[in-house]
Design an enzyme around this catalytic site. Structure first.
Site, PDB file in Angstrom:
ATOM      1  N   ASN A   6       0.881  -1.172   0.000  1.00  0.00           N
ATOM      2  CA  ASN A   6       0.000   0.000   0.000  1.00  0.00           C
ATOM      3  C   ASN A   6       0.921   1.225   0.000  1.00  0.00           C
ATOM      4  O   ASN A   6       1.467   1.591   1.026  1.00  0.00           O
ATOM      5  CB  ASN A   6      -0.893  -0.025   1.245  1.00  0.00           C
ATOM      6  CG  ASN A   6      -1.888   1.122   1.250  1.00  0.00           C
ATOM      7  OD1 ASN A   6      -1.765   2.072   0.483  1.00  0.00           O
ATOM      8  ND2 ASN A   6      -2.873   1.036   2.130  1.00  0.00           N
ATOM      9  N   ARG A  89      -2.467  -1.964  -3.629  1.00  0.00           N
ATOM     10  CA  ARG A  89      -3.656  -1.144  -3.503  1.00  0.00           C
ATOM     11  C   ARG A  89      -3.549   0.026  -4.487  1.00  0.00           C
ATOM     12  O   ARG A  89      -2.497   0.661  -4.585  1.00  0.00           O
ATOM     13  CB  ARG A  89      -3.759  -0.587  -2.090  1.00  0.00           C
ATOM     14  CG  ARG A  89      -4.890   0.385  -1.953  1.00  0.00           C
ATOM     15  CD  ARG A  89      -4.840   1.096  -0.636  1.00  0.00           C
ATOM     16  NE  ARG A  89      -6.002   1.945  -0.526  1.00  0.00           N
ATOM     17  CZ  ARG A  89      -5.973   3.163   0.001  1.00  0.00           C
ATOM     18  NH1 ARG A  89      -4.846   3.665   0.456  1.00  0.00           N
ATOM     19  NH2 ARG A  89      -7.066   3.872   0.068  1.00  0.00           N
ATOM     20  N   HIS A 178     -12.992   3.412  -0.616  1.00  0.00           N
ATOM     21  CA  HIS A 178     -13.009   2.414   0.477  1.00  0.00           C
ATOM     22  C   HIS A 178     -13.675   1.107   0.035  1.00  0.00           C
ATOM     23  O   HIS A 178     -14.189   0.353   0.874  1.00  0.00           O
ATOM     24  CB  HIS A 178     -13.768   2.952   1.714  1.00  0.00           C
ATOM     25  CG  HIS A 178     -13.129   4.158   2.339  1.00  0.00           C
ATOM     26  ND1 HIS A 178     -13.805   5.333   2.527  1.00  0.00           N
ATOM     27  CD2 HIS A 178     -11.885   4.361   2.826  1.00  0.00           C
ATOM     28  CE1 HIS A 178     -13.010   6.224   3.107  1.00  0.00           C
ATOM     29  NE2 HIS A 178     -11.840   5.663   3.295  1.00  0.00           N
ATOM     30  N   GLY A 210     -11.278   8.949   6.914  1.00  0.00           N
ATOM     31  CA  GLY A 210     -12.218   9.095   5.813  1.00  0.00           C
ATOM     32  C   GLY A 210     -13.444   8.249   6.140  1.00  0.00           C
ATOM     33  O   GLY A 210     -13.327   7.251   6.844  1.00  0.00           O
ATOM     34  N   ARG A 239     -12.687  16.545   6.512  1.00  0.00           N
ATOM     35  CA  ARG A 239     -13.421  16.810   5.270  1.00  0.00           C
ATOM     36  C   ARG A 239     -14.886  17.111   5.576  1.00  0.00           C
ATOM     37  O   ARG A 239     -15.460  16.551   6.504  1.00  0.00           O
ATOM     38  CB  ARG A 239     -13.317  15.603   4.337  1.00  0.00           C
ATOM     39  CG  ARG A 239     -11.893  15.379   3.863  1.00  0.00           C
ATOM     40  CD  ARG A 239     -11.780  14.143   3.017  1.00  0.00           C
ATOM     41  NE  ARG A 239     -10.871  13.172   3.597  1.00  0.00           N
ATOM     42  CZ  ARG A 239     -10.794  11.895   3.240  1.00  0.00           C
ATOM     43  NH1 ARG A 239     -11.579  11.434   2.284  1.00  0.00           N
ATOM     44  NH2 ARG A 239      -9.948  11.089   3.829  1.00  0.00           N
ATOM     45  N   ARG A 283     -11.382  10.473  19.302  1.00  0.00           N
ATOM     46  CA  ARG A 283     -11.147  10.246  20.735  1.00  0.00           C
ATOM     47  C   ARG A 283     -11.143  11.569  21.490  1.00  0.00           C
ATOM     48  O   ARG A 283     -11.735  11.691  22.563  1.00  0.00           O
ATOM     49  CB  ARG A 283      -9.797   9.532  20.958  1.00  0.00           C
ATOM     50  CG  ARG A 283      -9.870   8.060  20.645  1.00  0.00           C
ATOM     51  CD  ARG A 283      -8.507   7.466  20.515  1.00  0.00           C
ATOM     52  NE  ARG A 283      -7.851   7.943  19.292  1.00  0.00           N
ATOM     53  CZ  ARG A 283      -6.872   7.333  18.674  1.00  0.00           C
ATOM     54  NH1 ARG A 283      -6.383   6.224  19.168  1.00  0.00           N
ATOM     55  NH2 ARG A 283      -6.350   7.815  17.569  1.00  0.00           N
ATOM     56  N   GLU A 383      -8.003  -4.478   4.820  1.00  0.00           N
ATOM     57  CA  GLU A 383      -7.828  -4.263   3.382  1.00  0.00           C
ATOM     58  C   GLU A 383      -6.675  -5.088   2.827  1.00  0.00           C
ATOM     59  O   GLU A 383      -6.754  -5.593   1.707  1.00  0.00           O
ATOM     60  CB  GLU A 383      -7.595  -2.763   3.116  1.00  0.00           C
ATOM     61  CG  GLU A 383      -8.878  -1.957   3.254  1.00  0.00           C
ATOM     62  CD  GLU A 383      -8.636  -0.465   3.410  1.00  0.00           C
ATOM     63  OE1 GLU A 383      -7.982  -0.074   4.392  1.00  0.00           O
ATOM     64  OE2 GLU A 383      -9.110   0.304   2.570  1.00  0.00           O
TER      65      GLU A 383
HETATM   66  P1  ADP Z   1      -7.727   5.911   8.389  1.00  0.00           P
HETATM   67  O1  ADP Z   1      -8.859   6.388   7.558  1.00  0.00           O
HETATM   68  O2  ADP Z   1      -6.602   6.898   8.482  1.00  0.00           O
HETATM   69  O3  ADP Z   1      -7.275   4.489   8.107  1.00  0.00           O
HETATM   70  P2  ADP Z   1      -8.645   4.803  10.921  1.00  0.00           P
HETATM   71  O4  ADP Z   1      -9.537   3.749  10.371  1.00  0.00           O
HETATM   72  O5  ADP Z   1      -7.388   4.395  11.597  1.00  0.00           O
HETATM   73  O6  ADP Z   1      -8.337   5.928   9.859  1.00  0.00           O
HETATM   74  O7  ADP Z   1      -9.526   5.673  11.962  1.00  0.00           O
HETATM   75  C1  ADP Z   1      -9.022   6.803  12.572  1.00  0.00           C
HETATM   76  C2  ADP Z   1     -10.102   7.361  13.489  1.00  0.00           C
HETATM   77  O8  ADP Z   1     -10.448   6.356  14.453  1.00  0.00           O
HETATM   78  C3  ADP Z   1      -9.677   8.594  14.271  1.00  0.00           C
HETATM   79  O9  ADP Z   1     -10.699   9.552  14.244  1.00  0.00           O
HETATM   80  C4  ADP Z   1      -9.545   8.055  15.693  1.00  0.00           C
HETATM   81  O10 ADP Z   1      -9.834   9.025  16.638  1.00  0.00           O
HETATM   82  C5  ADP Z   1     -10.607   6.981  15.708  1.00  0.00           C
HETATM   83  N1  ADP Z   1     -10.415   6.051  16.822  1.00  0.00           N
HETATM   84  C6  ADP Z   1      -9.442   5.141  16.989  1.00  0.00           C
HETATM   85  N2  ADP Z   1      -9.582   4.525  18.193  1.00  0.00           N
HETATM   86  C7  ADP Z   1     -10.667   5.085  18.792  1.00  0.00           C
HETATM   87  C8  ADP Z   1     -11.333   4.898  20.050  1.00  0.00           C
HETATM   88  N3  ADP Z   1     -10.903   4.006  20.930  1.00  0.00           N
HETATM   89  N4  ADP Z   1     -12.422   5.650  20.311  1.00  0.00           N
HETATM   90  C9  ADP Z   1     -12.855   6.570  19.431  1.00  0.00           C
HETATM   91  N5  ADP Z   1     -12.282   6.782  18.235  1.00  0.00           N
HETATM   92  C10 ADP Z   1     -11.196   6.063  17.929  1.00  0.00           C
END
Ligand code: ADP
Length: 396
Positions: A6, A89, A178, A210, A239, A283, A383
């Protein structure tokens, strides 16, 4: 062994699977390529190594990956020929690619023709394939597209009500993203329910930085929230999600912004960050909302409201809903978001057990209550595994 790649503009993620995909033999992340503070994390044989050194470009990053896999103290490959195939990817396959495909010269030319749709992402994806062709000559490469799963959307879902020539001659349409994640998660959800995917109408909520909400009927994507680009649909980390495009004219004509400034607003300064004024990280937004920060609370409410509204729209588009599936960083980890999204969906038969919703991490993926007519599931996305599955399938 099957290697997945990726490759982004400043990062390279790789994972090495056993031939039957049962085991992950090694994995790594090379980040901040071409920037200060470049580093590599490599995992193999139950151990992890971290390398901090200048990594000027993708070529150097692929050298480090090859070295990690073949020559370091963590070496798991004796000879490159032990890699049977490499799966890549790619973000955008335009309307040329409706499925994953084996790389050939013709495919590379078609991939280059799709750069205009994803100028920030596709060049890096293409560079990754070229690097592998150079460093692992003779090993087949497969390319897996984020957009391909959505090519099954019917015209009423993917053609915008703009002048038809824009669609016909210039490829202006809804593509969606996605798709690799949604496809994996939809199949995993059907497996969990022990029901054929062909019989199910599902909404997959991929909630990460995203966000994609995807209507999957009979295993095919029939509508999806992202469109031509990646900022429409529901609000995301930075976004905007859906808003009236008349605002763009207003920002340019009345407020004198350049189109680049407007673009930065839509992609980088909106969403959770734009409304909360604090963070794009759920978070942080959730924590501050609980502490009484009203803008964080509003950012959270806007986020869940748009998701809920889209789920309702897709249940109508599919004329039914059997399963609602949450995935990605927020979908998998944030019980608050799942709870708030589902709270208004009783009318569709969605009802979750709040106790179980809080125990997902303890291995309780089905969070529906006993009375629910719709199964609500939390399914971790993968993925890389989907790319590896496609790669193996295409080889055979
Ligand atoms: P990406 O699109 O970059 O792959 P991810 O799927 O890793 O993103 O998701 C990132 C999001 O997940 C962030 O907004 C992060 O705050 C949220 N996130 C990760 N762990 C938690 C948690 N324990 N509680 C709430 N949100 C979380």
């Amino acid at each position: 062994m099957i290697l997945t790649i990726n490759c982004g503009s400043s990062s390279l993620k790789y994972r090495l699977f056993s031939e039957d995909l049962a085991a992950v033999i090694a994995s790594g992340l090379i980040a901040r390529i071409g920037e200060a503070g470049a580093y590599c994390e490599h995992k193999a044989q139950g151990r992890q190594a971290e390398i901090h050194q200048p990594i000027p470009d993708q070529d150097a990053a692929f050298d480090i990956m090859a070295d990690n896999l073949m020559h370091s103290e963590f070496a798991v490959i004796g000879d490159p020929s032990e890699i049977t195939a490499i799966g890549h990817r790619a973000v955008h396959g335009g309307d040329v690619f409706v499925a994953s495909t084996l790389v050939s010269d013709e495919v590379m030319a078609q991939l280059r023709s799709c750069i205009r749709f994803a100028p920030l992402h596709n060049p890096a994806n293409i560079a990754g394939i070229e690097e592998c062709q150079k460093k692992f000559p003779g090993i087949p490469n497969v390319v897996v597209f984020d957009t391909a799963f959505h090519q099954t959307m019917p015209p009423e879902a993917h053609v915008y009500a703009l002048p038809y020539e824009l669609y016909e001659k210039h490829g202006v349409r809804r593509y969606g993203f996605h798709g690799t994640s949604c496809r994996y998660v939809a199949q995993a959800a059907a497996d969990m329910l022990s029901r054929p995917i062909e019989d199910l109408s599902m909404v997959v909520c991929h909630l990460g930085n995203g966000v994609t909400i995807d209507a999957v009927k009979g295993g095919r994507s029939v509508d999806t929230s992202l469109g031509f680009g990646t900022f429409c649909g529901v609000p995301m980390g930075t976004r905007a999600g859906e808003f009236d495009p008349a605002i763009i004219f207003h920002l340019v004509k009345e407020m004198g912004m350049t189109i680049e400034e407007v673009e930065a607003i839509c992609y980088k300064k909106s969403g959770l960050l734009g409304v909360s004024g604090v963070s794009n990280d759920m978070r942080e937004v959730e924590k501050r909302a609980a502490e009484g920060d009203t803008r964080c609370a509003l950012a959270l409410e806007i986020f869940v409201y748009h998701i809920r509204k889209t789920i309702g729209a897709y249940a109508a588009a599919m004329n039914g809903l059997d399963a609602l599936v949450f995935t990605a960083g927020i979908g998998e980890n944030c019980a608050t978001v799942r709870s708030k999204v589902c709270a208004g969906l009783g009318v569709l038969g969605v009802q979750i057990d709040e106790g179980i919703n809080g125990m997902v991490r303890d291995g309780h993926p089905n969070i529906s209550s006993a009375e629910a007519r719709v199964a609500t599931l939390v399914v971790p996305t993968d993925e890389e595994r989907m790319i590896a599955i496609d790669t193996v399938d295409l080889l055979h």
